[in-house]
Scaffold this active site. Structure first.
Site, PDB file in Angstrom:
ATOM      1  N   GLU A   1       0.880  -1.160   0.000  1.00 56.57           N
ATOM      2  CA  GLU A   1       0.000   0.000   0.000  1.00 56.57           C
ATOM      3  C   GLU A   1       0.923   1.217   0.000  1.00 56.57           C
ATOM      4  O   GLU A   1       1.789   1.313   0.868  1.00 56.57           O
ATOM      5  CB  GLU A   1      -0.845  -0.041   1.284  1.00 56.57           C
ATOM      6  CG  GLU A   1      -2.039   0.852   1.215  1.00 56.57           C
ATOM      7  CD  GLU A   1      -2.857   0.842   2.502  1.00 56.57           C
ATOM      8  OE1 GLU A   1      -2.802  -0.154   3.251  1.00 56.57           O
ATOM      9  OE2 GLU A   1      -3.522   1.848   2.749  1.00 56.57           O
TER      10      GLU A   1
ATOM     11  N   ARG B   1       4.168 -13.144   9.712  1.00 57.79           N
ATOM     12  CA  ARG B   1       4.784 -11.830   9.688  1.00 57.79           C
ATOM     13  C   ARG B   1       6.133 -11.896  10.373  1.00 57.79           C
ATOM     14  O   ARG B   1       6.300 -12.627  11.349  1.00 57.79           O
ATOM     15  CB  ARG B   1       3.892 -10.940  10.554  1.00 57.79           C
ATOM     16  CG  ARG B   1       3.465  -9.704   9.962  1.00 57.79           C
ATOM     17  CD  ARG B   1       2.663  -8.887  10.953  1.00 57.79           C
ATOM     18  NE  ARG B   1       2.920  -7.509  10.610  1.00 57.79           N
ATOM     19  CZ  ARG B   1       2.442  -6.935   9.536  1.00 57.79           C
ATOM     20  NH1 ARG B   1       1.641  -7.591   8.724  1.00 57.79           N
ATOM     21  NH2 ARG B   1       2.747  -5.699   9.258  1.00 57.79           N
TER      22      ARG B   1
ATOM     23  N   LYS C   1       4.210   0.605   9.536  1.00 60.24           N
ATOM     24  CA  LYS C   1       4.359   1.899   8.863  1.00 60.24           C
ATOM     25  C   LYS C   1       3.734   3.031   9.673  1.00 60.24           C
ATOM     26  O   LYS C   1       4.239   4.138   9.688  1.00 60.24           O
ATOM     27  CB  LYS C   1       3.704   1.836   7.480  1.00 60.24           C
ATOM     28  CG  LYS C   1       4.590   1.175   6.452  1.00 60.24           C
ATOM     29  CD  LYS C   1       3.943   1.190   5.095  1.00 60.24           C
ATOM     30  CE  LYS C   1       2.945   0.061   4.971  1.00 60.24           C
ATOM     31  NZ  LYS C   1       2.398  -0.106   3.633  1.00 60.24           N
TER      32      LYS C   1
HETATM   33  P1  ATP Z   1       2.356  -2.127   7.995  1.00 62.93           P
HETATM   34  O1  ATP Z   1       1.657  -2.780   9.143  1.00 62.93           O
HETATM   35  O2  ATP Z   1       3.790  -1.837   8.240  1.00 62.93           O
HETATM   36  O3  ATP Z   1       1.618  -0.961   7.414  1.00 62.93           O
HETATM   37  P2  ATP Z   1       1.232  -3.629   5.909  1.00 62.93           P
HETATM   38  O4  ATP Z   1       1.079  -5.096   5.919  1.00 62.93           O
HETATM   39  O5  ATP Z   1       0.006  -2.822   6.113  1.00 62.93           O
HETATM   40  O6  ATP Z   1       2.386  -3.260   6.898  1.00 62.93           O
HETATM   41  P3  ATP Z   1       1.475  -3.389   3.102  1.00 62.93           P
HETATM   42  O7  ATP Z   1       2.041  -2.291   2.292  1.00 62.93           O
HETATM   43  O8  ATP Z   1       0.028  -3.655   3.029  1.00 62.93           O
HETATM   44  O9  ATP Z   1       1.922  -3.130   4.589  1.00 62.93           O
HETATM   45  O10 ATP Z   1       2.307  -4.732   2.855  1.00 62.93           O
HETATM   46  C1  ATP Z   1       2.736  -5.206   1.616  1.00 62.93           C
HETATM   47  C2  ATP Z   1       3.086  -6.656   1.774  1.00 62.93           C
HETATM   48  O11 ATP Z   1       4.147  -6.804   2.714  1.00 62.93           O
HETATM   49  C3  ATP Z   1       1.914  -7.455   2.298  1.00 62.93           C
HETATM   50  O12 ATP Z   1       1.817  -8.651   1.570  1.00 62.93           O
HETATM   51  C4  ATP Z   1       2.266  -7.703   3.739  1.00 62.93           C
HETATM   52  O13 ATP Z   1       1.695  -8.868   4.202  1.00 62.93           O
HETATM   53  C5  ATP Z   1       3.793  -7.752   3.699  1.00 62.93           C
HETATM   54  N1  ATP Z   1       4.376  -7.384   4.996  1.00 62.93           N
HETATM   55  C6  ATP Z   1       4.242  -6.219   5.652  1.00 62.93           C
HETATM   56  N2  ATP Z   1       4.867  -6.253   6.844  1.00 62.93           N
HETATM   57  C7  ATP Z   1       5.436  -7.473   6.939  1.00 62.93           C
HETATM   58  C8  ATP Z   1       6.231  -8.146   7.936  1.00 62.93           C
HETATM   59  N3  ATP Z   1       6.555  -7.556   9.087  1.00 62.93           N
HETATM   60  N4  ATP Z   1       6.655  -9.403   7.680  1.00 62.93           N
HETATM   61  C9  ATP Z   1       6.312 -10.004   6.529  1.00 62.93           C
HETATM   62  N5  ATP Z   1       5.577  -9.445   5.560  1.00 62.93           N
HETATM   63  C10 ATP Z   1       5.135  -8.203   5.754  1.00 62.93           C
HETATM   64 MG    MG Z   2      -1.651  -3.186   4.781  1.00 59.46          MG
END
Ligand code: ATP
Ligand code: MG
Length: 556
Positions: free
Chosen positions: A38, A262, A272
């Site tokens: 995102e 995760r 983020k």
């Molecule tokens: P955040 O909680 O930091 O905003 P998010 O999952 O909302 O993380 P996205 O931009 O939606 O962030 O994530 C893009 C991809 O990265 C998704 O497939 C998500 O599952 C993966 N991802 C994000 N954080 C992690 C993590 N700590 N470990 C493994 N994969 C991750």
């Molecule tokens: Mg997300």
């Protein structure tokens, strides 16, 4: 040869096993994965594991990986993030096949919604979000039908069209799937598919005032792109049922969702939203502050893409969440930097040494290898003069037993230069040592035969006259506790107050040529990288890491 064989033997992780079976059974001839960020912040180390997994799979197996921006939330998203995300993925060493945007599918998704309405599988609900929440029930109690659930197809079509054309204010209506308000999976209790949001979108501008929810965008985008293996983190496991339901009812390409754990690192936050707070409240200088666990922060600090990939390889893919030790990441960084870093001498806390038997006004060139781990990098010249700097801590007036550095009457080797012997020292009125007086031993230059002279310590040094004053930024972990997010109170209460020290260092002249992106080992002091804040007048270096793990030693 041996390493190749080892790689082959390395057992497959559970996702690779699924893919392997799918290819062997002929279910697919190639696989398609996607990385779906995102664009609402910068990528961090957690994302790196997901990138490494998704792109790694299509390096290992036939197929390709798409980059898909999951940009369905207009309020928090920005093109600045899009560009940085692309830059970070490339820097990590991966290349996507197609650059896609969920927002490019808004028209198609709208069409899918109409299809569901026509099939009697979606309805417009006038309930407020509070009313929807109340009727939803609990995990142990079924929900209740909304009073708007049985609207006719015609009425739903007309209302949804009005929602789209901007007739209603934010939050006044939603489009919901018509599934089952008593479903055991709460996410199946008539989930919201569309909401009204009068907001400017960074790509579609003001074209839309209704936006699809994650659940109505993600799986559908996967299907549009014919993604075979849609890999996400564990918290989406309960969404899989809805993912499958929507694909089945729409009769679109059957993508499948798989979940992995995760990745969380100790002494770090990988959210983020939290990282954004650190930036906005000025706890760090920006998303790319070298203390940040972002890809851009780690790059600026001097971490290499290879080290980050190596780290991802080592931690592998897990089914259950657990905390990974940030020490392992730092270990991978040291391992790589030891191989590639150019050795340089920089004195961080100078003490003047006068070599009394060396003539004034003479500069003698010494030579030392750029990197003993890689002889192809050759040697560099280091000027040697009568006055040099060594580290204050490398001299002791009254040495302890195991002190092999400089002390009255003792000898040490100056790296790449001569053996010197300490004859005397000078103190100021406060009792502080301001100058050490030594003599150098002729014919003891590095490479010359010095049998018979027993010297244990080797010190780094710089010629006082040639030393470059450089700014050195010494970093430590940003948080002082293992899991700042689970502590009482705010995670920011646990910021390490000593995570940054800025000092002046005295560098050998070869560092004038330092390039951004090059790795250096300042002898005995750690690994360093040139910071983009550097100017012609003043070079700035970030300490990437110490030479050893100081936290492990301290029992942390
Ligand atoms: P955040 O909680 O930091 O905003 P998010 O999952 O909302 O993380 P996205 O931009 O939606 O962030 O994530 C893009 C991809 O990265 C998704 O497939 C998500 O599952 C993966 N991802 C994000 N954080 C992690 C993590 N700590 N470990 C493994 N994969 C991750
Ligand atoms: Mg997300």
């Amino acid at each position: 040869m041996i390493t190749e064989d080892k790689k082959e033997e390395k057992s497959l992780n559970f996702i690779e096993e699924i893919i392997n079976a799918d290819l062997q059974s002929g279910k697919y001839t190639q696989i398609i994965t996607r990385f779906p960020p995102e664009p609402n912040g910068y990528l961090h180390i957690g994302h790196a594991t997901s990138i490494h997994l998704n792109f790694g799979l299509t390096k290992k197996f036939p197929g390709y990986t798409n980059l898909r921006f999951d940009d369905t939330n207009p309020v928090t998203e920005d093109t600045e993030y899009v560009e940085n995300i692309k830059n970070d993925i490339r820097w990590l060493g991966f290349q996507w096949e197609n650059e896609n945007y969920a927002s490019d599918y808004f028209d198609t998704l709208y069409g899918y919604a109409i299809r569901l309405i026509n099939e009697g599988l979606a309805y417009v609900d006038d309930s407020t979000s509070e009313e929807i929440a109340t009727l939803k029930g609990t995990p142990t109690e079924p929900g209740k039908d909304s009073p708007y659930r049985n609207r006719s197809v015609e009425e739903n079509l007309a209302l949804f069209e009005q929602m789209k054309s901007g007739a209603f204010p934010d939050g006044s209506r939603t489009l919901r799937a018509k599934i089952d308000m008593a479903h055991i999976n709460m996410l199946m209790r008539d989930p919201i598919l569309y909401r009204i949001k009068h907001a400017h979108h960074h790509r579609t501008g003001n074209k839309w005032c209704i936006y699809p929810m994650y659940d109505f965008a993600h799986g559908q985008s996967d299907a549009i792109e014919t993604v075979t293996h849609s890999i996400c983190t564990l918290e989406f496991a309960p969404h899989r049922e809805l993912y499958d339901w929507l694909i089945e009812k729409l009769g679109i390409y059957p993508s499948h969702q798989y979940e992995f754990a995760r990745r969380n690192l100790n002494y770090t936050v990988t959210s983020k939203r939290k990282l954004l707070q650190l930036v906005q409240e000025g706890h760090v200088s920006g998303w790319d502050d070298p203390r940040m666990p972002t890809i851009s922060g780690m790059r600026r600090r001097g971490y290499t893409a290879f080290a980050i990939r190596d780290f991802c390889d080592r931690i592998g893919v897990a089914k259950r969440e657990n905390m990974v030790d940030v020490g392992l990441l730092e270990f991978c960084v040291r391992e790589d930097l030891n191989k590639i870093a150019l050795r340089r001498m920089v004195v961080l806390d100078p003490l003047k040494v006068v070599i009394t038997n060396f003539p004034e006004g003479v500069t003698e060139m010494c030579h030392s290898e750029n990197n003993p781990e890689d002889i192809s990098t050759g040697n560099r010249e280091i000027p040697f003069t009568r006055e040099i700097f060594i580290e204050k801590e490398d001299f002791m007036e009254v040495p302890s037993k195991k002190y092999f550095r400089l002390a009255p009457g003792k000898m040490v080797r100056l790296k790449g230069a001569y053996i010197i012997q300490c004859d005397d020292f000078v103190k100021d009125e406060n009792g502080e040592i301001t100058e050490v007086r030594c003599t150098y031993i002729e014919n003891s230059k590095s490479g010359q035969d010095t049998t018979g002279i027993n010297v244990k310590g080797t010190l780094h040094w710089v010629s006082a006259q040639h030393a470059l004053e450089v700014e050195v930024r010494l970093y430590d972990r940003l948080f002082s506790v293992e899991d700042p997010s689970s502590e009482e109170g705010d995670f920011k209460d646990y910021l390490n107050p000593d995570s940054l020290h800025v000092i002046t260092g005295y560098a050998e002249p070869a560092l004038l040529e330092a390039q951004e992106g090059e790795a250096f080992q300042f002898l005995r002091k750690g690994y360093f990288a040139k910071d983009p804040d550097s100017t012609v007048e003043k070079l700035v270096f970030n300490r990437t890491s110490t030479l050893r793990d100081n936290w492990a030693k301290a029992g942390n």
